[in-house]
Design an enzyme around this catalytic site. Structure first.
Site: not given
Ligand code: SIN
Length: 276
Positions: A101, A103, A252, A267
């Site tokens: 995806h 974000d 990612h 995050r």
């Molecule tokens: C995410 O922000 O989608 C999670 C990425 C991760 O935990 O590596």
């Protein structure tokens, strides 16, 4: 541009760079900030080791790139609505980001970028994150398919993903409304002006200008194409590593190969513009 304030080690020819020689938890010089902007444009995802963020210094770092975004489903802890905790342990029924995806692409103005700091990582090198260049994915499409996709838009919506996550986490979400938006299937990066494929399995529902059958077939092809390993870099976390990715050019996926171990951090997400 040559880099004087940062040390850059390119991860692979298509995507990713390791950045060292800078403490991103401390106030940065103008030169460091401008080279970080440049490096994000050049490499799409930047990796840092041994960075000791507090919630405040992580937010201050994010603000060097724009206003901070508040997650539409998971606002942060008391006093820090802009922080998205990323945490999995033995009680988890799902993890954040387990499917490819970009974000919150369901937002009308989806995030520019995300800065993830993990303070706790599972043992034995588990819990990697994979990043894929959507420039590389677009560039590798056939000229015929590029022409076909020109001008098409797709519906992105948060409903399916966030309701599923909330159900698995036992969160009462009655009355909640989730964002949705139509975005171009191929977007132009506002800084680099390069074209990037902008559909993903988590948030994209359908291509608007064609029949449902055709949309399903084309999206299925584009998802598989975007996930080809030659467009990717895989990041192995250590405690206090940071990954900073550009959601306008990258998808990612977080690998959940460490249950029941703990993987934990925070995050911050930076607001972006309406894709064009
Ligand atoms: C995410 O922000 O989608 C999670 C990425 C991760 O935990 O590596």
């Amino acid at each position: 541009m040559s880099y004087e304030a940062l040390r850059i080690e390119v991860a692979n020819p298509r995507i990713g760079a390791f950045v060292s020689g800078v403490d991103i938890a401390a106030p940065l010089s103008n030169r460091e900030v401008s080279e970080l902007h440049q490096a994000l444009a050049d490499y799409q995802v930047l990796f840092f080791r041994d960075q000791h963020f507090t919630l405040d210094s992580q937010k201050a770092f994010g603000r060097l790139f724009g206003e901070l975004h508040i997650h539409p489903n998971t606002p942060g802890p008391e006093g820090h609505p802009e922080i998205l905790p990323i945490h999995a342990d033995a009680s988890s029924k799902e993890i954040a980001g387990e499917h490819w995806h970009s974000d919150v692409s369901c937002d009308p103005e989806p995030p520019l970028g995300s800065v993830l700091h993990l303070h706790t990582v599972p043992p034995n090198g588990a819990g990697d994150t994979l990043f894929a260049s959507m420039y590389a994915a677009y560039d590798a499409l056939s000229p015929r398919l590029k022409t076909y996709l020109e001008g098409l838009t797709a519906l992105h919506a948060g409903e399916r993903n966030y309701r599923r996550n909330n159900r698995l986490r036992g969160i009462d979400e009655r009355g909640r409304v989730f964002p949705w938006a139509n975005h171009p299937v191929v977007r132009t990066h506002p800084v680099t002006k390069r074209k990037a494929l902008y559909v993903n399995r988590v948030f994209t529902y359908r291509i608007n200008e064609v029949s449902e059958d055709e949309s399903e077939a084309i999206l299925g092809y584009l998802y598989r194409h975007a996930e080809r390993p030659e467009f990717q870099v895989r990041f192995q976390w250590k405690p206090n590593s940071v990954a900073f990715w550009d959601n306008r050019a990258v998808q990612h996926l977080a690998v959940w190969d460490y249950f029941p171990q703990v993987r934990s951090g925070n995050r911050v997400t930076i607001k972006g513009d309406r894709p064009y």
